[in-house]
Design a protein around this motif. Structure first.
Motif, PDB file in Angstrom:
ATOM      1  N   UNK A 559      -7.605   6.048  10.177  1.00  0.00           N
ATOM      2  CA  UNK A 559      -7.322   5.687   8.792  1.00  0.00           C
ATOM      3  C   UNK A 559      -8.597   5.226   8.078  1.00  0.00           C
ATOM      4  N   UNK A 560      -9.451   4.458   8.799  1.00  0.00           N
ATOM      5  CA  UNK A 560     -10.685   3.939   8.198  1.00  0.00           C
ATOM      6  C   UNK A 560     -11.610   5.084   7.789  1.00  0.00           C
ATOM      7  N   UNK A 561     -11.815   6.035   8.678  1.00  0.00           N
ATOM      8  CA  UNK A 561     -12.707   7.153   8.375  1.00  0.00           C
ATOM      9  C   UNK A 561     -12.111   8.016   7.263  1.00  0.00           C
ATOM     10  N   UNK A 562     -10.798   8.180   7.290  1.00  0.00           N
ATOM     11  CA  UNK A 562     -10.107   8.953   6.266  1.00  0.00           C
ATOM     12  C   UNK A 562     -10.347   8.320   4.880  1.00  0.00           C
ATOM     13  N   UNK A 563     -10.193   7.013   4.814  1.00  0.00           N
ATOM     14  CA  UNK A 563     -10.369   6.300   3.531  1.00  0.00           C
ATOM     15  C   UNK A 563     -11.807   6.439   3.035  1.00  0.00           C
ATOM     16  N   UNK A 564     -12.755   6.260   3.939  1.00  0.00           N
ATOM     17  CA  UNK A 564     -14.171   6.357   3.544  1.00  0.00           C
ATOM     18  C   UNK A 564     -14.518   7.788   3.145  1.00  0.00           C
ATOM     19  N   UNK A 565     -13.936   8.772   3.832  1.00  0.00           N
ATOM     20  CA  UNK A 565     -14.194  10.177   3.499  1.00  0.00           C
ATOM     21  C   UNK A 565     -13.762  10.464   2.064  1.00  0.00           C
ATOM     22  N   UNK A 566     -12.613   9.906   1.658  1.00  0.00           N
ATOM     23  CA  UNK A 566     -12.162  10.076   0.273  1.00  0.00           C
ATOM     24  C   UNK A 566     -13.137   9.429  -0.707  1.00  0.00           C
ATOM     25  N   UNK A 567     -13.623   8.241  -0.378  1.00  0.00           N
ATOM     26  CA  UNK A 567     -14.584   7.550  -1.254  1.00  0.00           C
ATOM     27  C   UNK A 567     -15.855   8.403  -1.383  1.00  0.00           C
ATOM     28  N   UNK A 568     -16.329   8.945  -0.260  1.00  0.00           N
ATOM     29  CA  UNK A 568     -17.568   9.733  -0.249  1.00  0.00           C
ATOM     30  C   UNK A 568     -17.427  10.981  -1.104  1.00  0.00           C
ATOM     31  N   UNK A 921       0.842  -7.433  -1.918  1.00  0.00           N
ATOM     32  CA  UNK A 921       1.181  -6.659  -3.112  1.00  0.00           C
ATOM     33  C   UNK A 921       1.119  -5.155  -2.821  1.00  0.00           C
ATOM     34  N   UNK A 922       0.031  -4.715  -2.165  1.00  0.00           N
ATOM     35  CA  UNK A 922      -0.124  -3.293  -1.866  1.00  0.00           C
ATOM     36  C   UNK A 922       0.996  -2.808  -0.965  1.00  0.00           C
ATOM     37  N   UNK A 923       1.292  -3.614   0.066  1.00  0.00           N
ATOM     38  CA  UNK A 923       2.369  -3.224   0.988  1.00  0.00           C
ATOM     39  C   UNK A 923       3.698  -3.097   0.239  1.00  0.00           C
ATOM     40  N   UNK A 924       3.957  -4.081  -0.631  1.00  0.00           N
ATOM     41  CA  UNK A 924       5.230  -4.116  -1.361  1.00  0.00           C
ATOM     42  C   UNK A 924       5.349  -2.914  -2.289  1.00  0.00           C
ATOM     43  N   UNK A 925       4.270  -2.609  -3.026  1.00  0.00           N
ATOM     44  CA  UNK A 925       4.299  -1.503  -3.976  1.00  0.00           C
ATOM     45  C   UNK A 925       4.484  -0.175  -3.248  1.00  0.00           C
ATOM     46  N   UNK A 926       3.696   0.042  -2.177  1.00  0.00           N
ATOM     47  CA  UNK A 926       3.770   1.319  -1.453  1.00  0.00           C
ATOM     48  C   UNK A 926       5.164   1.525  -0.866  1.00  0.00           C
ATOM     49  N   UNK A 927       5.717   0.463  -0.285  1.00  0.00           N
ATOM     50  CA  UNK A 927       7.064   0.588   0.296  1.00  0.00           C
ATOM     51  C   UNK A 927       8.096   0.901  -0.791  1.00  0.00           C
ATOM     52  N   UNK A 928       7.943   0.275  -1.972  1.00  0.00           N
ATOM     53  CA  UNK A 928       8.880   0.521  -3.075  1.00  0.00           C
ATOM     54  C   UNK A 928       8.764   1.958  -3.584  1.00  0.00           C
ATOM     55  N   UNK A 929       7.508   2.456  -3.710  1.00  0.00           N
ATOM     56  CA  UNK A 929       7.289   3.845  -4.170  1.00  0.00           C
ATOM     57  C   UNK A 929       7.894   4.820  -3.161  1.00  0.00           C
ATOM     58  N   UNK A 930       7.651   4.543  -1.865  1.00  0.00           N
ATOM     59  CA  UNK A 930       8.211   5.414  -0.823  1.00  0.00           C
ATOM     60  C   UNK A 930       9.730   5.490  -0.944  1.00  0.00           C
ATOM     61  N   UNK A 978      -5.088   2.963  -9.579  1.00  0.00           N
ATOM     62  CA  UNK A 978      -5.113   4.392  -9.257  1.00  0.00           C
ATOM     63  C   UNK A 978      -5.754   5.203 -10.381  1.00  0.00           C
ATOM     64  N   UNK A 979      -5.754   4.643 -11.598  1.00  0.00           N
ATOM     65  CA  UNK A 979      -6.322   5.368 -12.732  1.00  0.00           C
ATOM     66  C   UNK A 979      -7.778   4.992 -12.988  1.00  0.00           C
ATOM     67  N   UNK A 980      -8.110   3.710 -12.793  1.00  0.00           N
ATOM     68  CA  UNK A 980      -9.484   3.267 -13.060  1.00  0.00           C
ATOM     69  C   UNK A 980     -10.411   3.556 -11.892  1.00  0.00           C
ATOM     70  N   UNK A 988      -4.806   7.620  -2.442  1.00  0.00           N
ATOM     71  CA  UNK A 988      -3.400   7.196  -2.427  1.00  0.00           C
ATOM     72  C   UNK A 988      -2.472   8.422  -2.519  1.00  0.00           C
ATOM     73  N   UNK A 989      -2.797   9.328  -3.454  1.00  0.00           N
ATOM     74  CA  UNK A 989      -1.950  10.517  -3.627  1.00  0.00           C
ATOM     75  C   UNK A 989      -1.993  11.388  -2.369  1.00  0.00           C
ATOM     76  N   UNK A 990      -3.196  11.560  -1.785  1.00  0.00           N
ATOM     77  CA  UNK A 990      -3.332  12.399  -0.584  1.00  0.00           C
ATOM     78  C   UNK A 990      -2.493  11.854   0.563  1.00  0.00           C
ATOM     79  N   UNK A 991      -2.528  10.537   0.750  1.00  0.00           N
ATOM     80  CA  UNK A 991      -1.761   9.935   1.847  1.00  0.00           C
ATOM     81  C   UNK A 991      -0.253  10.043   1.581  1.00  0.00           C
TER      82      UNK A 991
END
Length: 1002
Positions: A559-568, A921-930, A978-980, A988-991
């Motif tokens: 997950x860590x490498x995946x996240x950094x790959x997206x940033x790169x 907050x992140x956990x709560x939002x992601x679970x709610x969106x799911x 997600x917009x800024x 986030x969208x990819x995952x």
């Protein structure tokens, strides 16, 4: 009248008069009136005539016989034609021939012991300085402030400005650029100087607006010279930074040396275009000072040249090699028999040969060793003047050659390989038995054990020898490099400094390299670990090892490498791809080969997912096995990639993922951005990040995104090498005795074992199959019995493993320290050499199993939460001060410090405290969106009925936006992120897409 009195001594004219007056009274110079210059022939033909009549009367007589009464006109006509065809430099160096007349247009300084007639001709050279020279037959009103002539030929033009008249060097540069570049006069001069009272710039080619001027300053700002212009070093004697007197650059002796030994044409391999090279100030001074020291002091001295990237090192080495090969001492004899250039760079090989060919009339001056060791042996025995080779080739010569000669050894890149065993082989090859005997100061009659004699010779060969001089170039000298090659300096506390320096600061200020610290963004990782069902919370483990392993676990987590790959990829797309006219490239620096493999996979995946057309390459050595799958460079890169450095030059290849490759010595000017996921510090940080500093057309800046290191660490690393680097203090050679004692007291071997080894290895020279049983006995009876006093204890095996680990490390330490310290020792003690040979071979026989403890710790831990976010963004600004290194402070003794133990659950708790963030907050939002998406029947139907990827993505994107909008108040801050932060949004969208695709399949 009053106004004239106020301005007369500060006007441009007054400054011009000062330069002319200074040069006019110097040796071989005179002032000439501008009426003596013929703008059609572009000559002061009267001066040429006077020179030839004085130095070559017989040839002048031939000229008079063929052109009676019209000698000057005929000479001017012939010279004009030949100068136009061959150029001024060629004519000055090699003369001209026409109508059976052979004329020299300049005489250069004879070598020591030259005949008096040659010396008299040299002194008959006629330099002239002329003001306000009207150089054009088309625009008669245009003139150059000052022109210098050699025997009637114009060689240097000068435009001069003065701050007192509100003009400066940049006005002079602009004036040159405004001139018609098609005027023949510009091509006749060897160099053009633009200067004011403070600064000097130069160019060798006037090309209108495109004219490129290079700084010719002593530093970014020239030091103040009492009662003279700061730029007066150009035309007058001056005192350099070491307090030594130096002749002004434009004085006759100095200019003749420049024409004879420095000026040359260089052809670009890329464009095929030829450019004329005039040395920059620091290049000229470094070579000049090294030659002067070697001439006065002979062989046996070391010189460390700290020249930054962008210094033009290849040319500096070419000039130095050529002139050392011809250098004679006060006795008229050559100081060196041969010059050996140690390099691994093919570019330097070719450049050195091409440059020297222009200076030498004798063929075969440069020998490139590109085949085998025999070729090197023959070159050394023949006494070839300049030999280009690698350090490794000397290791295979052995006793094949023994030379009684003096050598200058030029090291293209001084680094750790010159502080090790390789350099001993080079010294032994280049040293005769007689030279060693003299160095040891032994009487030939003195009766000694022949084995002791041989060992003393080997040990002495490691040390500084009177017939060998080392000239070592580097931008980043380590402490050992400074101690080996540096200059002892009483002003540096018991320490050393470089012999000459051209600093990183000056190279950046002058625009020869870019400042890689100007845009430096750091990211910080936040995570939370939890113990799983395998955990033994009460289990005690070594605190530091467990902590390091857990951090590695987080770092390599998928997950860590995946996240950094997206940033790169996101950063490259938005910030880098359009740079350098859309050609910018990036490098991803990883801390392990496995890391590199995973980054390559994830970056490639993101690029495919986003339909981008960036090519990615990966570089690592050997084979990497992950989850029983084997990976190599060849299998991961596109088919037919071949040489990675060459492949990376292709326009379609935009990113290079590396693990311990291409971080030093790699030159790719289009490299613009670096993504760092590796701990860096000291020299490694400077060398790695400096891959970005090369200039290229359209390249205005660089960027670094660092996931691991803080700005403070990087700043401290660069500060040591920003200006001059000094070493404060020196290594105590007695450290070796303490290291030896530490090993002896562990009782793995005895003094008798060492004596037996000497008999086997040195006296009897037994083959390796007979040595191996000898060392195996020591391993069996000594090494394997370490910690025997603890045999009855339950943790005996662990104590034994720790004792063996300590012995092995201490043995390796002695071997490493000896290869360095033996080079700075001023005494011989064969017991240390014997012990080194014994320890080096014993080390190779010690069984070594990498400790798995506490690898099982990783199996007891899961990563629950993870976040990486931008921490610092901006420039790292360095102080304008010299760096100071210190040698290792220990005396060779090292205590057996027990590793601190800690309960696993406490280590996990502390890591979470240090790296954790509120994730609720992140956990709560992601679970709610799911949950919202799982309830969206239209979305599920779209995924099941359509297999077109972009339609699925569009539908998912709309559903996610709807889910956000339906809970806008609750999810506002997360939605805004997600917009800024487009990188976060894409990630986030990819995952979410991967997760939802998986749920539909289930």
């Amino acid at each position: 009248m009053k106004k004239h009195l106020e301005t007369s001594n500060v006007s441009e004219q007054a400054a011009e008069e000062g330069i002319v007056a200074s040069l006019a009274i110097s040796t071989m110079y005179r002032e000439r009136q501008n009426t003596a210059f013929d703008a059609t022939a572009l000559l002061d033909i009267a001066e040429t005539t006077a020179f030839i009549q004085a130095t070559q009367p017989k040839e002048w007589a031939k000229l008079s016989k063929q052109f009676p009464g019209g000698e000057q006109e005929a000479l001017a006509a012939q010279l004009t034609t030949l100068l136009q065809k061959r150029g001024t430099l060629e004519v000055l160096r090699n003369g001209v021939s026409f109508n059976g007349i052979n004329l020299q247009l300049a005489y250069f300084r004879p070598s020591a012991g030259g005949n008096p007639e040659h010396q008299a001709r040299y002194e008959a050279n006629r330099f002239a300085v002329m003001r306000q020279v009207h150089f054009s037959t088309k625009t008669l009103d245009q003139s150059i402030d000052v022109v210098l002539f050699l025997n009637g030929l114009p060689i240097i033009s000068i435009e001069l400005k003065n701050h007192f008249t509100s003009q400066n060097v940049h006005h002079a540069i602009a004036q040159y650029r405004r001139r018609d570049h098609r005027e023949p006069f510009w091509g006749r001069c060897l160099v053009h100087f633009a200067l004011d009272d403070d600064s000097v710039y130069m160019t060798t080619k006037i090309e209108g607006k495109e004219t490129a001027f290079l700084p010719f300053n002593r530093d970014t700002f020239n030091p103040v010279i009492y009662e003279r212009f700061a730029s007066s070093y150009l035309w007058d004697d001056f005192i350099d930074e070491d307090g030594e007197p130096q002749p002004g650059i434009l004085l006759a002796d100095s200019l003749l040396l420049l024409i004879q030994n420095y000026l040359h044409a260089e052809r670009s391999e890329k464009t095929g275009k030829e450019k004329f090279i005039f040395p920059r100030f620091h290049q000229l001074m470094a070579v000049r000072k090294m030659l002067a020291h070697a001439k006065s002091n002979g062989s046996g001295h070391n010189y460390l040249i700290q020249h930054s990237a962008g210094s033009g090192k290849s040319n500096s080495i070419a000039w130095l090699s050529h002139q050392l090969a011809n250098l004679c001492g006060a006795d008229g004899q050559p100081v060196f028999d041969s010059i050996v250039v140690i390099t691994d760079r093919r570019i330097l090989d070719k450049q050195l040969q091409d440059t020297i060919k222009q200076f030498e009339k004798i063929k075969g001056v440069v020998t490139k060793i590109d085949r085998n060791t025999k070729q090197l042996v023959k070159a050394l025995e023949r006494g070839d003047k300049i030999i280009i080779t690698t350090l490794q080739k000397f290791g295979f010569i052995g006793e094949m050659v023994k030379l009684d000669k003096r050598f200058a050894i030029i090291v293209d890149e001084a680094h750790s390989s010159q502080t090790g065993e390789n350099v001993k082989d080079l010294k032994i090859v280049l040293t005769s038995d007689e030279q060693l005997r003299v160095a040891l100061d032994k009487d030939e009659e003195e009766a000694l054990d022949p084995i002791e004699v041989e060992l003393e010779k080997i040990q002495k060969a490691r040390q500084r020898l009177p017939h060998l001089s080392f000239f070592a170039f580097t931008a980043t000298p380590k402490d050992k490099t400074l101690e080996l090659f540096g200059t002892k300096d009483p002003t540096v506390k018991k320490g050393f400094r470089p012999f000459h320096q051209y600093t990183m600061r000056q190279a950046i200020d002058e625009g020869f390299i870019l400042d890689v610290l100007k845009s430096y963004t750091t990211y910080k990782t936040y995570f939370e670990l939890i113990e799983n069902e395998k955990a033994e919370g009460e289990k005690e483990v070594e605190k530091l090892k467990a902590r390091r392993l857990l951090l590695e676990y987080v770092d390599q987590h998928e997950f860590a490498i995946k996240r950094k790959a997206h940033i790169i990829v996101d950063h490259f797309t938005r910030k880098t791809a359009h740079k350098i006219k859309g050609q910018a490239k990036a490098m991803v620096v990883t801390h392990s080969r496995a890391h590199a493999v995973r980054y390559m996979q994830e970056i490639s995946s993101v690029i495919r997912e986003q339909n981008l057309n960036y090519g990615v390459l990966v570089a690592f050595s050997g084979t990497v096995t992950i989850n029983e799958q084997k990976y190599t460079e060849e299998s991961m890169n596109p088919p037919g990639t071949g040489d990675i450095a060459e492949a990376f030059k292709k326009p379609e290849q935009r990113m290079l993922v590396v693990a311990n490759k291409f971080q030093t010595g790699f030159d790719q000017p289009l490299l613009h951005t670096m993504y760092v996921d590796k701990k860096l510090g000291g020299v490694a940080a400077v060398q790695t990040l400096s891959r970005l500093n090369r200039t290229a057309p359209g390249k205005q800046d660089t960027m670094v995104l660092d996931f691991v290191n803080s700005q403070e660490v990087i700043e401290a690393s660069f500060q040591d090498y920003y200006q001059r680097t000094e070493l404060e203090g020196e290594t105590d050679p007695n450290k070796l005795y303490n290291l030896k004692y530490s090993l002896e007291k562990m009782k793995v071997f005895s003094a008798d074992d060492v004596a037996e080894f000497v008999d086997l290895f040195i006296v009897k020279k037994v083959p390796s199959e007979k040595l191996q049983p000898f060392f195996q006995r020591i391993v069996k009876t000594g090494y394997n019995n370490l910690a025997a006093e603890h045999k009855e204890k339950k943790d005996y095996e662990k104590l034994k493993a720790e004792a063996q680990d300590k012995f092995r490390k201490e043995t390796a330490r002695y071997v490493k320290q000896y290869t360095f310290i033996s080079q700075i020792m001023t005494f011989t003690d064969t017991s240390l050499e014997k012990f080194y040979l014994f320890a080096k071979l014993l080390l190779k026989q010690l069984p070594y199993q990498k400790q798995s403890l506490p690898l099982e710790v990783v199996e007891m831990i899961d990563m629950d939460k993870y976040r990486v976010q931008e921490e610092q963004n901006g420039s790292i600004v360095l102080a304008k001060e010299d760096g100071t290194l210190t040698p290792s402070p220990d005396d060779g003794h090292r205590g057996g410090k027990e590793q601190e133990k800690e309960k696993l659950k406490i280590i996990v708790h502390k890591l979470n405290e240090e790296y954790g963030l509120p994730f609720e907050e992140a956990d709560r939002v992601i679970n709610a969106i799911k949950q919202k998406l799982e309830e969206d029947d239209a979305l599920r139907s779209a995924f099941k009925t359509s297999d077109i990827d972009h339609l699925r993505r569009d539908k998912l994107n709309r559903s996610i936006k709807d889910a956000f909008l339906n809970n806008a108040d609750e999810f506002l801050s997360f939605m805004a992120k997600t917009e800024t932060d487009p990188g976060f949004g894409k990630f986030f969208f990819s995952e979410m897409f991967k997760w939802y695709s998986g749920t539909v399949k289930e």
